[in-house]
Design a protein around this motif. Structure first.
Motif, short mmCIF file in Angstrom:
data_model
loop_
_atom_site.label_atom_id
_atom_site.label_comp_id
_atom_site.label_asym_id
_atom_site.label_seq_id
_atom_site.Cartn_x
_atom_site.Cartn_y
_atom_site.Cartn_z
N ALA A 33 132.93 30.01 74.61
CA ALA A 33 134.07 30.37 73.73
C ALA A 33 134.86 29.12 73.16
O ALA A 33 135.30 29.02 72.33
CB ALA A 33 135.11 31.18 73.98
N SER A 34 134.90 28.15 74.11
CA SER A 34 135.70 26.98 73.64
C SER A 34 134.81 26.00 72.75
O SER A 34 135.32 25.06 72.16
CB SER A 34 136.04 26.15 74.81
N ASP B 71 136.95 44.17 69.86
CA ASP B 71 137.56 42.94 69.50
C ASP B 71 137.17 41.45 69.56
O ASP B 71 137.87 40.74 69.13
CB ASP B 71 138.54 42.85 71.00
N THR B 72 135.76 41.42 69.24
CA THR B 72 135.17 40.38 68.89
C THR B 72 134.88 39.94 67.51
O THR B 72 135.37 40.94 66.84
CB THR B 72 133.65 40.30 69.39
N LYS B 73 134.94 38.65 66.97
CA LYS B 73 134.90 38.41 65.72
C LYS B 73 133.48 39.14 64.97
O LYS B 73 133.42 39.29 63.90
CB LYS B 73 134.89 36.86 65.57
N ALA C 253 140.54 32.05 78.69
CA ALA C 253 140.18 32.89 77.91
C ALA C 253 140.02 34.13 78.56
O ALA C 253 139.39 34.27 79.68
CB ALA C 253 138.72 32.38 77.18
N LYS C 254 140.22 35.08 78.07
CA LYS C 254 139.96 36.56 78.62
C LYS C 254 138.85 37.32 77.93
O LYS C 254 138.60 37.35 76.75
CB LYS C 254 141.34 37.46 78.50
N ARG D 88 140.39 29.58 73.75
CA ARG D 88 141.43 29.63 74.80
C ARG D 88 140.93 28.80 75.99
O ARG D 88 141.64 28.87 77.22
CB ARG D 88 141.68 31.10 75.25
N LEU E 149 136.83 40.26 75.91
CA LEU E 149 137.02 41.20 74.92
C LEU E 149 136.20 42.08 74.99
O LEU E 149 134.75 41.99 75.16
CB LEU E 149 137.12 40.32 73.56
N LEU F 275 134.12 36.30 75.44
CA LEU F 275 135.33 35.59 75.69
C LEU F 275 136.20 35.33 74.59
O LEU F 275 135.68 35.27 73.41
CB LEU F 275 135.15 34.42 76.71
N GLU F 276 137.64 35.57 74.84
CA GLU F 276 138.53 34.98 73.59
C GLU F 276 138.05 33.54 73.14
O GLU F 276 137.72 32.62 73.90
CB GLU F 276 139.79 35.00 73.87
N GLU F 277 138.11 33.37 71.97
CA GLU F 277 137.69 32.13 71.46
C GLU F 277 138.98 31.27 71.39
O GLU F 277 140.04 31.72 71.30
CB GLU F 277 137.18 32.14 70.01
#
Length: 157
Positions: free
Chosen positions: A24-25, A100-102, A93-94, A89, A96, A85-87
């Motif tokens: 995600a990073s 909730d994903t892109k 990252a938490k 963060r 998702l 994972l949240e992008e």
């Protein structure tokens, strides 16, 4: 383990596990967008997005995903139900949920369209990665292959 090397052409072409690795990073990095097979499959780079991927995904009648609740191989575990994972963060990252994903929100390859059309199905198993009973396996085969027509258009992952 691979870090930045995961998105080199040699890693993507030789190590099949690297094909599915999505840090995600690094999703905005040039290496990820240029070489990641999963980025290409997800249509994450607008400059190379393929209408064919979206069109082909739309042809699927049913898509069943099986999540192992104690999976020690897939992280985050939500990835088995198309979460991520949240992008941006990093290590904070938490996980998702799919919605909730892109890929879902932007409908990059047709995931949202398929879900809203009732084509996405979720299953779980209490075990670890690929750890399920014969009864569970045969039940999914019955439910998603035998009890549907035409059979060739169902995908189970």
């Amino acid at each position: 383990v691979l870090g930045d090397l995961a998105y080199s052409p040699i890693s993507q072409n030789v190590l099949f596990q690297a094909d599915y690795f999505r840090a995600a990073s690094q999703v905005d990095s040039k290496a990820y967008l240029a070489h990641s097979q999963i980025a290409r499959w997800n249509n994450e780079d607008p400059s190379t997005a393929s209408a064919i991927y979206k069109s082909n995904f739309a042809k699927t009648k049913k898509f069943a995903m099986v999540k192992a609740l104690k999976d020690s191989m897939v992280y985050p575990n939500e990835g088995e139900h198309w979460g991520a994972l949240e992008e941006g963060r990093g290590y904070k990252a938490k996980p998702l949920a799919m919605q909730d994903t892109k890929f879902y929100k932007q409908d990059l390859f047709g995931l949202k369209t398929a879900d809203e059309a009732g084509k996405i199905f979720f299953e779980t198993t209490p075990g670890d990665h690929l750890e399920f009973s014969d009864d569970e396996l045969f039940g999914w085969v019955q439910k998603y292959f035998i009890d549907v027509a035409p059979q060739a258009e169902t995908v189970v992952v």
